[in-house]
Design an enzyme around this catalytic site. Structure first.
Site, PDB file in Angstrom:
ATOM      1  N   HIS A 168      -3.038 -13.512  -9.357  1.00  0.00           N
ATOM      2  CA  HIS A 168      -1.843 -14.100  -8.739  1.00  0.00           C
ATOM      3  C   HIS A 168      -1.859 -15.583  -9.102  1.00  0.00           C
ATOM      4  O   HIS A 168      -2.692 -16.346  -8.616  1.00  0.00           O
ATOM      5  CB  HIS A 168      -1.920 -13.906  -7.220  1.00  0.00           C
ATOM      6  CG  HIS A 168      -0.820 -14.546  -6.442  1.00  0.00           C
ATOM      7  ND1 HIS A 168       0.100 -13.817  -5.722  1.00  0.00           N
ATOM      8  CD2 HIS A 168      -0.494 -15.844  -6.236  1.00  0.00           C
ATOM      9  CE1 HIS A 168       0.946 -14.643  -5.118  1.00  0.00           C
ATOM     10  NE2 HIS A 168       0.596 -15.874  -5.412  1.00  0.00           N
ATOM     11  N   HIS A 202       1.637  -3.085  -2.344  1.00  0.00           N
ATOM     12  CA  HIS A 202       1.036  -3.408  -1.047  1.00  0.00           C
ATOM     13  C   HIS A 202       1.351  -2.269  -0.084  1.00  0.00           C
ATOM     14  O   HIS A 202       2.499  -2.095   0.331  1.00  0.00           O
ATOM     15  CB  HIS A 202       1.606  -4.724  -0.504  1.00  0.00           C
ATOM     16  CG  HIS A 202       1.339  -5.896  -1.398  1.00  0.00           C
ATOM     17  ND1 HIS A 202       0.222  -6.701  -1.254  1.00  0.00           N
ATOM     18  CD2 HIS A 202       2.031  -6.384  -2.454  1.00  0.00           C
ATOM     19  CE1 HIS A 202       0.249  -7.647  -2.183  1.00  0.00           C
ATOM     20  NE2 HIS A 202       1.333  -7.467  -2.931  1.00  0.00           N
ATOM     21  N   LEU A 203       0.320  -1.493   0.261  1.00  0.00           N
ATOM     22  CA  LEU A 203       0.522  -0.357   1.167  1.00  0.00           C
ATOM     23  C   LEU A 203       0.305  -0.725   2.630  1.00  0.00           C
ATOM     24  O   LEU A 203       0.585   0.084   3.516  1.00  0.00           O
ATOM     25  CB  LEU A 203      -0.400   0.800   0.768  1.00  0.00           C
ATOM     26  CG  LEU A 203      -0.045   1.489  -0.548  1.00  0.00           C
ATOM     27  CD1 LEU A 203      -1.060   2.582  -0.870  1.00  0.00           C
ATOM     28  CD2 LEU A 203       1.357   2.070  -0.527  1.00  0.00           C
ATOM     29  N   ASN A 218      -4.884  -7.139   0.287  1.00  0.00           N
ATOM     30  CA  ASN A 218      -4.629  -8.021   1.439  1.00  0.00           C
ATOM     31  C   ASN A 218      -4.179  -7.224   2.663  1.00  0.00           C
ATOM     32  O   ASN A 218      -3.099  -7.384   3.189  1.00  0.00           O
ATOM     33  CB  ASN A 218      -3.625  -9.119   1.083  1.00  0.00           C
ATOM     34  CG  ASN A 218      -2.298  -8.590   0.571  1.00  0.00           C
ATOM     35  OD1 ASN A 218      -2.203  -7.472   0.100  1.00  0.00           O
ATOM     36  ND2 ASN A 218      -1.266  -9.419   0.654  1.00  0.00           N
ATOM     37  N   ASP A 268       5.432  -4.977  -7.207  1.00  0.00           N
ATOM     38  CA  ASP A 268       4.971  -5.885  -6.150  1.00  0.00           C
ATOM     39  C   ASP A 268       5.592  -5.467  -4.815  1.00  0.00           C
ATOM     40  O   ASP A 268       6.052  -6.295  -4.019  1.00  0.00           O
ATOM     41  CB  ASP A 268       5.311  -7.345  -6.479  1.00  0.00           C
ATOM     42  CG  ASP A 268       4.547  -8.342  -5.593  1.00  0.00           C
ATOM     43  OD1 ASP A 268       3.685  -7.896  -4.813  1.00  0.00           O
ATOM     44  OD2 ASP A 268       4.823  -9.551  -5.674  1.00  0.00           O
TER      45      ASP A 268
END
Length: 426
Positions: free
Chosen positions: A180, A64-65, A96, A306
């Site tokens: 997920h 997640h960046l 997201n 993650d």
């Protein structure tokens, strides 16, 4: 064309079944030769790798960046800076963001920003519009814009019908669907694993069934449609067993776990420190043992991070903090410390699960040092022992599950397309 010779290193490249002393000749950003004792004559630069392990750049399938929209936590450049410190040269960024990665504009923004980052960024686009689970994303457009995968990660695709449509459309468009697995109805307001520790602390827990039930659903979709499905961040004994059974049936499924799931149990939550809260949560020892066995026998194909950055303010209150931990700078060292050093995996097996396998699953040009491949690689001192000090981590956020832990293995150099993008300074 500039040439680079990396010599006298111990090369581990599972994609070529290499595990021994090999020199690497790099020219114009590509591996030109991998052989013992390559002559340095006429080479522009020589890097001495004696005492170091040379590995293909790691491939992290789950990052997640936070860019666009949440850049106070992380951005594409800071995330990639952290990645190369950990030997990660390619990563898949989750959708997201704000706005979610479901439009041509947002996907182009990510790719354009990533063009000047130190690591290679592959886009995982939103499986459903707005990550809302109501309408399928435009998978043909995703393919045109170079996305590698689709997911609603951060939450499941709740509708069985919608998930079936997503799996079918992903296959038709050559995209990998990344699932997920979590039943939101079962998880409720859970803050941690439902078990003895949560009961002693008086906290609402997350039942293993919340993960296992959706894992089973999505495995069955893969089998029924004969279409690939990749299961994210496996944390339970039950999910490992389900995936093993699905593979035995020949279903086209793959799966990943994360370092915290083979390193720690929910005992860490006794500290009431939100840096040990993530989703899925730390489980019990039987789950840790099952995850390790899954990595040993190949049930679990990959180790991903993650990586989920949150600010100190976000993580301040144990009861209200969002779930998630960072991991780009620590994943390789955690693998060596908790898997290789105790003799649970060999270094060869670890690199296979952190480089060759995820590259193969994503279908990207990475995970190998074979001639003609991009010269993405890391030189590692596998004996170096170090303590994780949050203030020294290069991620914008410091919410490391391994804070103050003694890990083993330090990346000394990282190259991307033959260019030196990281040198260890301390």
């Amino acid at each position: 064309m500039a040439t680079l010779l990396i010599r006298n290193g111990h090369v581990i490249d599972p994609a070529q079944s290499l595990d021994g002393p090999v020199d690497l000749l790099i020219e114009d950003g590509l591996i030109r030769q991998a052989a013992p004792s390559i002559s340095p004559a006429g080479v522009d630069r020589v890097v001495e790798a004696r005492g170091l392990t040379v590995i293909p750049g790691l491939v992290d399938m789950h990052v997640h960046l936070r860019d666009p929209g949440l850049t106070e936590k992380e951005d594409i450049h800071t995330g990639c800076n952290a990645a190369v410190i950990g030997g990660i040269t390619s990563l898949l960024c989750m959708p997201n963001t704000k706005p979610p990665a479901d439009s041509r504009e947002t996907i182009r923004y990510i790719r354009e920003r990533a063009a000047t980052a130190k690591a290679k960024v592959y886009v995982c686009a939103a499986a459903t519009k707005g990550l809302e689970g109501r309408q399928l994303g435009d998978y043909a457009m995703y393919r045109e814009e170079g996305a590698a995968a689709v997911s609603d990660d951060g939450r499941p695709v709740e509708s069985l019908r919608m998930m079936e449509e997503a799996v079918r459309s992903a296959k038709e468009n050559g995209l990998r669907i990344v699932s997920h697995c979590e039943d939101l109805r079962l998880i409720g307001r859970g803050l941690m694993h439902l078990g003895e520790v949560s009961q002693e602390l008086g906290l609402p827990g997350m039942d293993r069934r919340s993960e296992d039930s959706i894992t089973q659903r999505d495995l069955e979709i893969a089998g029924r449609l004969n279409a690939p499905v990749h299961i994210c961040h496996v944390s339970t004994r039950g999910s490992v067993e389900l995936i093993r059974a699905a593979k035995a049936k020949g279903w086209p499924v793959t799966a990943e776990t994360c370092p915290h799931y083979f390193a720690y149990t929910d005992e860490k939550l006794r500290s009431r420190d939100a840096d040990y809260r993530m989703n899925p949560p730390l489980r019990e020892q039987e789950d840790v043992d099952a995850v390790i066995q899954g990595l040993q026998d190949g049930t679990l194909d990959c180790i991903a991070t993650d990586h989920a950055p949150h600010t100190r303010q976000d993580k301040k209150d144990f009861l209200t903090a969002p779930n998630g931990v960072i991991g780009l700078e620590t994943s390789l060292a955690a693998g060596i410390r908790f898997l290789v050093e105790p003799g649970l995996l060999t270094m060869y097996q670890l690199i296979q699960r952190m480089s060759a396998n995820p590259a193969r699953i994503l279908g990207i040009p990475a995970g190998s040092l074979a001639p003609g491949m991009p010269a993405d690689l890391a030189l590692v001192d596998t004996k170096a022992v170090w303590t994780v000090l949050p203030e020294r981590l290069q991620s914008k956020s410091k919410n490391s599950v391994f804070k103050f832990e003694r890990l083993q293995g330090k990346v000394k150099y990282t190259f991307v397309n033959g260019e030196l993008v990281y040198v260890m300074r301390y």
